[in-house]
Scaffold this motif. Structure first.
Motif, PDB file in Angstrom:
ATOM      1  N   LYS A 167     114.706  -4.959  26.847  1.00  0.00           N
ATOM      2  CA  LYS A 167     114.430  -5.844  25.712  1.00  0.00           C
ATOM      3  C   LYS A 167     112.973  -6.308  25.745  1.00  0.00           C
ATOM      4  O   LYS A 167     112.288  -6.334  24.722  1.00  0.00           O
ATOM      5  N   MET A 168     112.496  -6.665  26.952  1.00  0.00           N
ATOM      6  CA  MET A 168     111.112  -7.089  27.113  1.00  0.00           C
ATOM      7  C   MET A 168     110.165  -5.966  26.722  1.00  0.00           C
ATOM      8  O   MET A 168     109.178  -6.191  26.009  1.00  0.00           O
ATOM      9  N   LYS A 169     110.451  -4.737  27.140  1.00  0.00           N
ATOM     10  CA  LYS A 169     109.611  -3.585  26.808  1.00  0.00           C
ATOM     11  C   LYS A 169     109.563  -3.368  25.290  1.00  0.00           C
ATOM     12  O   LYS A 169     108.505  -3.044  24.741  1.00  0.00           O
ATOM     13  N   GLU A 170     110.686  -3.536  24.617  1.00  0.00           N
ATOM     14  CA  GLU A 170     110.723  -3.399  23.155  1.00  0.00           C
ATOM     15  C   GLU A 170     109.821  -4.437  22.497  1.00  0.00           C
ATOM     16  O   GLU A 170     109.055  -4.117  21.582  1.00  0.00           O
ATOM     17  N   TRP A 171     109.922  -5.680  22.945  1.00  0.00           N
ATOM     18  CA  TRP A 171     109.097  -6.743  22.382  1.00  0.00           C
ATOM     19  C   TRP A 171     107.616  -6.537  22.701  1.00  0.00           C
ATOM     20  O   TRP A 171     106.748  -6.840  21.876  1.00  0.00           O
ATOM     21  N   GLU A 172     107.312  -6.000  23.874  1.00  0.00           N
ATOM     22  CA  GLU A 172     105.918  -5.694  24.209  1.00  0.00           C
ATOM     23  C   GLU A 172     105.365  -4.624  23.275  1.00  0.00           C
ATOM     24  O   GLU A 172     104.204  -4.704  22.851  1.00  0.00           O
ATOM     25  N   ALA A 173     106.181  -3.630  22.925  1.00  0.00           N
ATOM     26  CA  ALA A 173     105.756  -2.594  21.987  1.00  0.00           C
ATOM     27  C   ALA A 173     105.493  -3.191  20.607  1.00  0.00           C
ATOM     28  O   ALA A 173     104.493  -2.853  19.954  1.00  0.00           O
ATOM     29  N   ILE A 174     106.378  -4.081  20.173  1.00  0.00           N
ATOM     30  CA  ILE A 174     106.191  -4.754  18.885  1.00  0.00           C
ATOM     31  C   ILE A 174     104.917  -5.594  18.912  1.00  0.00           C
ATOM     32  O   ILE A 174     104.132  -5.590  17.957  1.00  0.00           O
ATOM     33  N   GLN A 175     104.708  -6.294  20.019  1.00  0.00           N
ATOM     34  CA  GLN A 175     103.518  -7.132  20.181  1.00  0.00           C
ATOM     35  C   GLN A 175     102.243  -6.284  20.134  1.00  0.00           C
ATOM     36  O   GLN A 175     101.272  -6.654  19.465  1.00  0.00           O
ATOM     37  N   ALA A 176     102.246  -5.137  20.817  1.00  0.00           N
ATOM     38  CA  ALA A 176     101.073  -4.255  20.813  1.00  0.00           C
ATOM     39  C   ALA A 176     100.803  -3.707  19.416  1.00  0.00           C
ATOM     40  O   ALA A 176      99.645  -3.629  18.981  1.00  0.00           O
ATOM     41  N   GLU A 177     101.856  -3.359  18.706  1.00  0.00           N
ATOM     42  CA  GLU A 177     101.711  -2.852  17.340  1.00  0.00           C
ATOM     43  C   GLU A 177     101.140  -3.938  16.428  1.00  0.00           C
ATOM     44  O   GLU A 177     100.244  -3.672  15.615  1.00  0.00           O
ATOM     45  N   ALA A 178     101.636  -5.151  16.567  1.00  0.00           N
ATOM     46  CA  ALA A 178     101.136  -6.265  15.749  1.00  0.00           C
ATOM     47  C   ALA A 178      99.678  -6.569  16.085  1.00  0.00           C
ATOM     48  O   ALA A 178      98.865  -6.810  15.186  1.00  0.00           O
ATOM     49  N   ALA A 179      99.331  -6.541  17.364  1.00  0.00           N
ATOM     50  CA  ALA A 179      97.952  -6.798  17.778  1.00  0.00           C
ATOM     51  C   ALA A 179      97.011  -5.742  17.215  1.00  0.00           C
ATOM     52  O   ALA A 179      95.899  -6.057  16.767  1.00  0.00           O
ATOM     53  N   ALA A 180      97.446  -4.490  17.201  1.00  0.00           N
ATOM     54  CA  ALA A 180      96.629  -3.412  16.636  1.00  0.00           C
ATOM     55  C   ALA A 180      96.431  -3.618  15.137  1.00  0.00           C
ATOM     56  O   ALA A 180      95.335  -3.395  14.607  1.00  0.00           O
ATOM     57  N   GLU A 181      97.481  -4.054  14.456  1.00  0.00           N
ATOM     58  CA  GLU A 181      97.382  -4.317  13.015  1.00  0.00           C
ATOM     59  C   GLU A 181      96.424  -5.472  12.745  1.00  0.00           C
ATOM     60  O   GLU A 181      95.603  -5.412  11.818  1.00  0.00           O
TER      61      GLU A 181
END
Length: 91
Positions: A12-26
């Motif tokens: 779950k943490m890894k999924e949220w980290e991926a979402i966080q990285a995607e949002a940061a890139a945006e």
């Protein structure tokens, strides 16, 4: 906590980290668009509705510890201290 529960939490943490990285890139892409527009207009400050965007040059002075270490290694060593910290990581 069981190994299965811990594994689920890590996934779950890894999924949220991926979402966080995607949002940061945006966010960075949007900032780059704003900065490009400001550069094309040749301004450091730009009003857009209720917002004011600023992209200013900032000068600062930093201590060059690498050069200091080369010139005065004994003094550098005298003022160097060991620091303990903890690092969390999941591989």
């Amino acid at each position: 906590m069981s190994t299965i529960e811990l594994s689920t939490i890590i996934e779950k943490m890894k999924e949220w980290e991926a979402i966080q990285a995607e949002a940061a890139a945006e966010v960075e892409a949007l900032k780059d668009q704003i900065k490009a527009e400001m550069n094309s207009r040749g301004v450091e400050e730009l009003e857009a509705g209720q917002y004011i965007a600023r992209f200013t040059t900032v000068l600062s002075n930093r201590f060059d510890s690498t050069a200091f270490k080369k010139v005065m290694p004994e003094t550098y060593k005298a003022f160097t201290r060991q620091v303990t910290s903890r690092r969390f990581s999941i591989g």
